[in-house]
Scaffold this motif. Structure first.
Motif, PDB file in Angstrom:
ATOM      1  N   PHE A   1      -9.429 -14.418 -12.651  1.00  0.00           N
ATOM      2  CA  PHE A   1      -9.583 -13.606 -11.441  1.00  0.00           C
ATOM      3  C   PHE A   1      -8.262 -12.905 -11.087  1.00  0.00           C
ATOM      4  N   ASN A   2      -8.373 -11.588 -10.835  1.00  0.00           N
ATOM      5  CA  ASN A   2      -7.206 -10.779 -10.463  1.00  0.00           C
ATOM      6  C   ASN A   2      -7.158 -10.677  -8.939  1.00  0.00           C
ATOM      7  N   GLY A   3      -6.206 -11.344  -8.322  1.00  0.00           N
ATOM      8  CA  GLY A   3      -6.126 -11.382  -6.859  1.00  0.00           C
ATOM      9  C   GLY A   3      -5.278 -10.299  -6.248  1.00  0.00           C
ATOM     10  N   ASP A   4      -4.856  -9.288  -7.031  1.00  0.00           N
ATOM     11  CA  ASP A   4      -4.036  -8.199  -6.479  1.00  0.00           C
ATOM     12  C   ASP A   4      -4.928  -7.226  -5.715  1.00  0.00           C
ATOM     13  N   THR A   5      -4.498  -6.900  -4.485  1.00  0.00           N
ATOM     14  CA  THR A   5      -5.237  -5.954  -3.652  1.00  0.00           C
ATOM     15  C   THR A   5      -4.413  -4.679  -3.501  1.00  0.00           C
ATOM     16  N   SER A   6      -5.037  -3.665  -2.904  1.00  0.00           N
ATOM     17  CA  SER A   6      -4.341  -2.388  -2.671  1.00  0.00           C
ATOM     18  C   SER A   6      -3.185  -2.588  -1.706  1.00  0.00           C
ATOM     19  N   HIS A   7      -3.379  -3.504  -0.747  1.00  0.00           N
ATOM     20  CA  HIS A   7      -2.315  -3.753   0.228  1.00  0.00           C
ATOM     21  C   HIS A   7      -1.091  -4.385  -0.420  1.00  0.00           C
ATOM     22  N   ARG A   8      -1.359  -5.351  -1.349  1.00  0.00           N
ATOM     23  CA  ARG A   8      -0.242  -6.017  -2.018  1.00  0.00           C
ATOM     24  C   ARG A   8       0.506  -5.078  -2.962  1.00  0.00           C
ATOM     25  N   LEU A   9      -0.240  -4.155  -3.599  1.00  0.00           N
ATOM     26  CA  LEU A   9       0.398  -3.260  -4.554  1.00  0.00           C
ATOM     27  C   LEU A   9       1.149  -2.127  -3.870  1.00  0.00           C
TER      28      LEU A   9
END
Length: 394
Positions: A141-149
């Motif tokens: 599962f990739n837990g990276d979101t637009s907010h984190r990036l």
């Protein structure tokens, strides 16, 4: 002997005494005395009005001439005199005669829709619903979101702290004197005596009976206790609870890609030379040199004064000051009145008050004296009959 109710025997509310009504003296007006002499009825209208000779106005309307007939009045109206009845004949029917013949065949009960309707075979449509089989992903599962990036942290400025003011009490003592304490001066005198007569309570030697009409007429009834409904004992179910929902069972996860932004990438060009703000409009249309026209003023006819301004107005030059005489104050002096004679505390109430003898109401007894209990009506009222004294014969 007529019986009386206990409410009629009660004398507690018989304190009203009628008073004589004194008629107020009527104001007699003074007799009118006419003034002597003649009244001058002359007015400005009578003095200035000039009368003219007027002639009667001729009537333009012609005189009414009445024609009187001496014959007998004919009461037959024009409608009855000129109306003639016509013989109306009934018109013949032009509709052809049709004789009804009932059908010989049996009614089939089929409609036009049933005769013309052709049934079609229903074809099943292809289902586009995904299968309910759970497919477990192989990729972690990739837990990276637009907010984190896209989040860029910024350093916050230090918050300014305001020093708290220290409370400093005053050194002066508190003045608790009020206007009432400063200006009030008590008068010396004796306390007023109470003129009310002493209250003598009327008591009875007999023991008070606590029985009332409500207690005698309304006896207590035995009320059975309310029935209590038995509640069945709760028995918990056996086994474990299944907490699976339809969303958990039928949900199929998909591998979704990140949305690509549609906005084009900005290609900034860094130029070192300064920006040239000239345009075709500025080059073809240069600014004209224009001077603002001055104000057109008329020549001053009255010359300005050459000397210094005195500043003296008409009010100051004509004003005559007078000495101010203060008015004499008629207000009495604020000095308490003191007298050597004792205070006279006699009032009209204390001199004219006559105490009344308090009588015991006959209705307060269980059986009023001088009366014999007769009966009680449906409303709960007790009726008594008065005892007539016996007269002995000589």
């Amino acid at each position: 002997m007529r019986s009386r109710c206990l409410c009629q025997i009660c004398t507690c509310g018989s304190d009203y005494h009628p008073y004589e009504i004194v008629q107020q003296p009527r104001h007699i007006p003074e007799e009118y005395k006419p003034t002597q002499g003649e009244i001058d009825l002359g007015t400005t209208y009578k003095r200035d009005f000039n009368s003219y000779k007027m002639q009667p106005v001729a009537i333009v309307r012609p005189l009414e001439r009445r024609h009187v007939k001496k014959g007998k009045l004919d009461t037959v109206p024009t409608y009855k005199d000129d109306y003639r009845a016509w013989d109306i004949q009934k018109s013949e029917l032009y509709k052809p005669e049709q004789t009804y013949y009932p059908p010989t065949m049996k009614f089939g009960n089929s409609t036009t829709f049933q005769d013309n309707y052709v049934p079609w075979e229903i074809q099943l449509r292809q289902s586009f619903k995904p299968s309910s089989v759970v497919q477990r992903p192989t990729v972690p599962f990739n837990g990276d979101t637009s907010h984190r990036l896209d989040y860029a942290p910024y350093q916050l400025e230090p918050k300014s702290s305001r020093p708290k003011e220290v409370y400093r009490p005053t050194n002066h003592p508190f003045e608790d004197l009020t206007t009432h304490r400063c200006d009030f001066q008590g008068l010396i005198g004796e306390t007023a005596k109470i003129c009310r007569p002493a209250y003598t309570r009327v008591t009875q030697n007999a023991q008070f009976e606590g029985s009332t009409e409500a207690r005698d007429s309304f006896q207590p009834w035995e009320i059975p206790p309310p029935a209590v409904k038995k509640v069945q004992e709760y028995v918990p179910p056996t086994g474990t609870m299944q907490s699976h929902t339809t969303s958990h069972l039928d949900y199929v996860p998909y591998q979704a890609k990140r949305a690509v932004p549609i906005r084009p990438i900005s290609h900034r060009r860094n130029h070192n030379f300064p920006f040239q703000g000239k345009s075709t409009m500025k080059e073809d249309f240069p600014a004209w040199e224009s001077c603002r026209q001055g104000l057109i003023k008329k020549q001053q006819q009255i010359p300005n004064p050459s000397g210094k301004f005195d500043g003296l107005s008409t009010f100051r030059s004509h004003y005559v000051p007078h000495e101010m005489i203060p008015t004499e104050s008629c207000k009495p002096l604020n000095v308490p009145f003191q007298s050597s004679s004792p205070f006279d505390d006699v009032t009209m109430y204390s001199t004219e008050y006559a105490p009344k003898k308090q009588e015991i109401c006959p209705a307060s007894y269980p059986s009023p004296p001088g009366y014999i209990f007769e009966n009680t009506n449906s409303q709960g009222h007790k009726f008594f009959r008065k005892i007539t004294p016996t007269v002995k014969a000589f």
